[in-house]
Design a protein around this motif. Structure first.
Motif, PDB file in Angstrom:
ATOM      1  N   THR A  94       0.839  -1.203   0.000  1.00 19.52           N
ATOM      2  CA  THR A  94       0.000   0.000   0.000  1.00 19.52           C
ATOM      3  C   THR A  94       0.871   1.249   0.000  1.00 19.52           C
ATOM      4  OG1 THR A  94      -1.691  -1.193   1.228  1.00 19.52           O
ATOM      5  CG2 THR A  94      -1.863   1.197   1.213  1.00 19.52           C
ATOM      6  N   SER A  95       1.964   1.207   0.745  1.00 20.53           N
ATOM      7  CA  SER A  95       2.843   2.382   0.800  1.00 20.53           C
ATOM      8  C   SER A  95       3.504   2.646  -0.557  1.00 20.53           C
ATOM      9  CB  SER A  95       3.906   2.223   1.886  1.00 20.53           C
ATOM     10  OG  SER A  95       4.754   1.143   1.605  1.00 20.53           O
ATOM     11  N   GLU A  96       3.855   1.593  -1.291  1.00 21.43           N
ATOM     12  CA  GLU A  96       4.449   1.766  -2.621  1.00 21.43           C
ATOM     13  C   GLU A  96       3.420   2.343  -3.590  1.00 21.43           C
ATOM     14  OE1 GLU A  96       6.848  -0.808  -6.017  1.00 21.43           O
ATOM     15  OE2 GLU A  96       6.221  -1.784  -4.179  1.00 21.43           O
ATOM     16  N   GLU A  97       2.196   1.844  -3.503  1.00 23.37           N
ATOM     17  CA  GLU A  97       1.113   2.357  -4.354  1.00 23.37           C
ATOM     18  C   GLU A  97       0.878   3.836  -4.052  1.00 23.37           C
ATOM     19  OE1 GLU A  97      -2.587   4.019  -4.618  1.00 23.37           O
ATOM     20  OE2 GLU A  97      -2.431   2.760  -2.851  1.00 23.37           O
ATOM     21  N   THR A  98       0.857   4.198  -2.781  1.00 18.05           N
ATOM     22  CA  THR A  98       0.647   5.594  -2.374  1.00 18.05           C
ATOM     23  C   THR A  98       1.801   6.462  -2.859  1.00 18.05           C
ATOM     24  OG1 THR A  98      -0.587   4.887  -0.431  1.00 18.05           O
ATOM     25  CG2 THR A  98       0.303   7.117  -0.391  1.00 18.05           C
ATOM     26  N   ARG A  99       3.012   5.979  -2.742  1.00 16.73           N
ATOM     27  CA  ARG A  99       4.196   6.724  -3.184  1.00 16.73           C
ATOM     28  C   ARG A  99       4.126   6.974  -4.698  1.00 16.73           C
ATOM     29  NH1 ARG A  99       7.606   3.880  -0.702  1.00 16.73           N
ATOM     30  NH2 ARG A  99       8.027   2.361  -2.339  1.00 16.73           N
ATOM     31  N   ASN A 100       3.786   5.950  -5.477  1.00 22.03           N
ATOM     32  CA  ASN A 100       3.669   6.108  -6.932  1.00 22.03           C
ATOM     33  C   ASN A 100       2.601   7.135  -7.287  1.00 22.03           C
ATOM     34  OD1 ASN A 100       5.671   4.235  -7.489  1.00 22.03           O
ATOM     35  ND2 ASN A 100       4.231   2.533  -7.660  1.00 22.03           N
ATOM     36  N   ARG A 101       1.462   7.019  -6.637  1.00 22.64           N
ATOM     37  CA  ARG A 101       0.358   7.940  -6.901  1.00 22.64           C
ATOM     38  C   ARG A 101       0.786   9.367  -6.568  1.00 22.64           C
ATOM     39  NH1 ARG A 101      -4.786   6.774  -3.622  1.00 22.64           N
ATOM     40  NH2 ARG A 101      -3.099   6.682  -2.139  1.00 22.64           N
TER      41      ARG A 101
END
Length: 181
Positions: free
Chosen positions: A101-108
């Motif tokens: 989830t943190s990687e997805e949030t960072r990409n977004r």
């Protein structure tokens, strides 16, 4: 300086053979500080508008067809703003199997922040006099970065890839022939 000193000898109107002119897409333009200053915001807005159109037509971003159709009637800034809002509020677009989830949030956040930066550069170029090519280079660099991010996330259309290559080429020209920009 008299008016006759400011006139250009018609026999010298030979494009690059005359230091007073520059060829852009097959047309000759006067090359001087005033002309360059007048061209900069036009170039910046043209790139921005094309980029907004490419984003709007990129089906991989996940915009609903209804949203896309609503944005067809809007300007480039409305398109970029709406796409940034959509991506900011739609985590599923950035979800990948096995991704935290943190990687997805960072990409977004990276993509949304870059979109906002592109919009800020456009605002600066529209509302302030562009004294040199710094803002043009910033716009090209930012758009290239966005294209690369979208490619890395599997969200790049063919048109976006072509646009990125065009931006890279334009950036090379800007750096090599800075006095023309």
């Amino acid at each position: 300086m008299s008016d006759s000193d400011m006139e250009i000898n018609p026999a010298r109107r030979m494009g690059f053979a005359d230091d007073n002119f520059v060829m852009i897409h097959g047309d000759y333009y006067r090359m001087n500080d005033i002309s360059n200053a007048n061209r900069r915001p036009i170039m910046l807005l043209a790139w921005y508008t094309e980029f907004a159109d490419i984003l709007l037509r990129n089906l991989r971003l996940g915009l609903a067809e209804e949203t896309r159709q609503d944005l067809e009637e809007k300007g480039a800034t409305d398109i970029v703003k709406k796409i940034a809002e959509f991506l900011e509020n739609t985590p599923s677009v950035f979800s990948r199997p096995g991704q935290s989830t943190s990687e997805e949030t960072r990409n977004r956040n990276r993509i949304v922040n870059k979109l906002k930066m592109v919009k800020q550069i456009r605002n600066h170029g529209t509302h302030n006099k562009i004294q040199d090519s710094y803002w043009l280079e910033a716009m090209l660099t930012c758009m290239i970065d966005l294209c690369q991010m979208l490619k890395q996330l599997g969200m790049a259309s063919n048109r976006l890839r072509i646009f990125e290559a065009d931006c890279v080429e334009q950036l090379k020209k800007l750096r090599r022939f800075n006095d023309l920009f």
